[in-house]
Structure formats: structure tokens, C-alpha cells
Write an enzyme that holds these catalytic residues in place. Sequence first.
Site, PDB file in Angstrom:
ATOM      1  N   LEU A 160      49.742  91.369  -8.516  1.00 38.62           N
ATOM      2  CA  LEU A 160      49.762  92.783  -8.363  1.00 38.62           C
ATOM      3  C   LEU A 160      48.803  92.864  -6.809  1.00 38.62           C
ATOM      4  O   LEU A 160      47.959  91.982  -6.515  1.00 38.62           O
ATOM      5  CB  LEU A 160      48.716  93.740  -9.073  1.00 38.62           C
ATOM      6  CG  LEU A 160      49.224  93.627 -10.390  1.00 38.62           C
ATOM      7  CD1 LEU A 160      48.325  94.229 -11.524  1.00 38.62           C
ATOM      8  CD2 LEU A 160      50.409  94.456 -10.625  1.00 38.62           C
ATOM      9  N   ASP A 161      49.222  93.822  -6.031  1.00 37.04           N
ATOM     10  CA  ASP A 161      48.478  94.005  -4.785  1.00 37.04           C
ATOM     11  C   ASP A 161      46.791  93.990  -4.969  1.00 37.04           C
ATOM     12  O   ASP A 161      46.545  94.757  -6.066  1.00 37.04           O
ATOM     13  CB  ASP A 161      48.879  95.332  -3.889  1.00 37.04           C
ATOM     14  CG  ASP A 161      50.265  95.295  -3.458  1.00 37.04           C
ATOM     15  OD1 ASP A 161      51.086  94.187  -3.566  1.00 37.04           O
ATOM     16  OD2 ASP A 161      50.921  96.331  -3.096  1.00 37.04           O
ATOM     17  N   ALA A 162      46.107  93.771  -3.886  1.00 34.65           N
ATOM     18  CA  ALA A 162      44.654  93.892  -3.974  1.00 34.65           C
ATOM     19  C   ALA A 162      44.188  95.196  -4.734  1.00 34.65           C
ATOM     20  O   ALA A 162      43.419  95.380  -5.455  1.00 34.65           O
ATOM     21  CB  ALA A 162      44.086  93.515  -2.521  1.00 34.65           C
ATOM     22  N   ARG A 174      55.372 101.042  -3.256  1.00 35.78           N
ATOM     23  CA  ARG A 174      54.781 101.833  -2.122  1.00 35.78           C
ATOM     24  C   ARG A 174      55.920 101.802  -1.002  1.00 35.78           C
ATOM     25  O   ARG A 174      55.944 103.077  -0.400  1.00 35.78           O
ATOM     26  CB  ARG A 174      53.824 100.747  -1.512  1.00 35.78           C
ATOM     27  CG  ARG A 174      52.492 100.646  -2.555  1.00 35.78           C
ATOM     28  CD  ARG A 174      51.805  99.543  -2.215  1.00 35.78           C
ATOM     29  NE  ARG A 174      50.879  99.801  -0.951  1.00 35.78           N
ATOM     30  CZ  ARG A 174      50.084  99.034  -0.192  1.00 35.78           C
ATOM     31  NH1 ARG A 174      49.801  97.708  -0.920  1.00 35.78           N
ATOM     32  NH2 ARG A 174      49.304  99.390   0.610  1.00 35.78           N
TER      33      ARG A 174
END
EC number: 5.4.99.-
Length: 309
Positions: A139-141, A239
Site C-alpha cells: 500500500l502507498d505510504a 490515484r
Amino acid sequence: MSDHRSMPVPDGLEGDRLDTAIARLFGLSRTRAAELIAEGNVLVDGAPAAKSDRVNAGAWLDITLPPPPNPPAPRPEPVPGMRIVYEDADIVVVDKPAGVVAHPTIGWSGPTVVDGLLAAGVAVATSGAAERQGIVHRLDANTTGLMVVAKSEIAYSSLKRAFKERTVEKVYHALVQGHPDPLRGTIDAPIDRHPSGDGRFAVVAGGRPSVTHYTTLEAFRAASLLEIDLETGRTHQIRVHMSAIRHPCVGDTLYGADPTLAERLGVHRQWLHAIRLAFTHPTQYRRVEFTSSYPEDLAKSLEILRAES
């Protein structure tokens, strides 16, 4: 050991800036390509050149690529707010807070899931590169929610295959700007690194196939809450796809979100949460499903929108 390459400039790069041509040829960012040129590691027809020089098809390139730096090794470090949702001999499922990446990586000095698990005494699978042991997806930060990490070698290979074969159900909730039309749909558009080389990704012809299904759950005056089912798992996929249809995730300024709306809602990151994860257990062969509730910042923003709408 450094890596030396020699080749002619392909016809398709005729007239490109040298830094752009090097970036495209070697899959580097333009910044990194410019650094290589400045360090004298690029010769055009045997002579040094400037990053802004235009290249001619057939010109001979000599490039010395220094060895990539080693990512930092994992270190046991507690991660505040990271919750272990489920654990057995083969897998551990965590609920990841914002500001945490999956594994140690060059240029990141903050907390990681791998470090947090080590600190909690969870032994993960040793397959894969040392710094990303046990990691089968990321998962992205600043994306919160559910991640499964492999503890056994059999779980590592089984889950890697399941993600590759798209048999893992990955469901997210995203608050996006405006109202997607139609209210439910599929975005099927290839994704690759943004040509600018600034770390963003984009819909790019010839990129990796990427498919996102979305359904509107709730519409507010300025935004919509979507349920998103990922068929593929590209970096920044939701995104990028939401930004491509002009409905970026609230708070996602990297992909064109309105900072004023985010500020009003108290959102200081992309509004994106991995709410459900389901897959076949690698050794028990039963379907397992996990869910996660919204973190406080995301829940509060929805309260504000509901009060206004």
C-alpha cells in the site's frame, strides 16, 4: 560493480533531449539521467555532452551505470497505530496506518510494516530481497488499511501467485472530488511512470494493463464516496485512474486534488482506505476475508460532508 552499455540512439528518440533519451532507454527518472550526464558517465559519439543537447538517431551512446545502492536492512522498530488483525503460522494481516511504507527502501527513513512486525516478534518469510521479506503486495505510504504479509515460504509463493493471477479480492473506499458519470463503471487504461520522471505514474500508451472498477456509495455536494475493486495492482493505480477521469482522491495534491477542499475537510493525505481483503488461505485452502474500519481523519471528513449535504 558498475555496468557499461554502448548502443546507437534508436530512430524513435531522434531530436529528444539527451536526459529524456537516457531516461527512456534505461527506465530512469529524468533527474537520475541528468545526474549521470553531469557526472560524466554519458558520452555521445565519444565526447561528453550536456543534458539539454538534442540527440540524433544513430549517434553512438556510451553509458556507465553505477551499481544501485543497497536498500536499508529491516530493523525492529515499533509502528504506532499498526494493528495485527489476524495471525497464524503462515500469514499475518495488518491494518496499516498512514505514514508507513511496506518495507525499507532507499530514500525512506520513516516506519515500515516489516520493521513493525519484527518489533512485534513476528517472523516473516525469508523469500525475496532481504529488505522486503514476506511482502506480497504493498500500500502507498499514506494509504491506510489491510495488508497481508507471508510468514511461511509456502504462503509467500502461494500469495505471490494469487496476486499475479488476480484471485485476491482487494476492495478500497475512496473519497473523490465531484461526481463520476456514470455512477458505476470500469476504468481500463494502461499505467506507467510519468514521462516527467518526478515519481508520479500516469495513463501512458504502452504502459502496463490496469483495470479499476468503481461504484458510487454516497454522493455529497462536492465529492463522492466510491467503493473500488482492483483487478490489477499497479503502483498508485486508483490515484492515477481517478485523476485521469478528473475525479482525483480528495487530498491527493500529487495527482491534482484541490488543496482548499482537503483543508476544509481536515484531510492531509489522499482519502484512500483498503477496507476489505479476501483470498484463499495458502495452507488451509479456505476463503478468508478481513475488513477494516475508517481511521479517524477519514471518518471525520465524511461527518463534515454529511452535515453540509
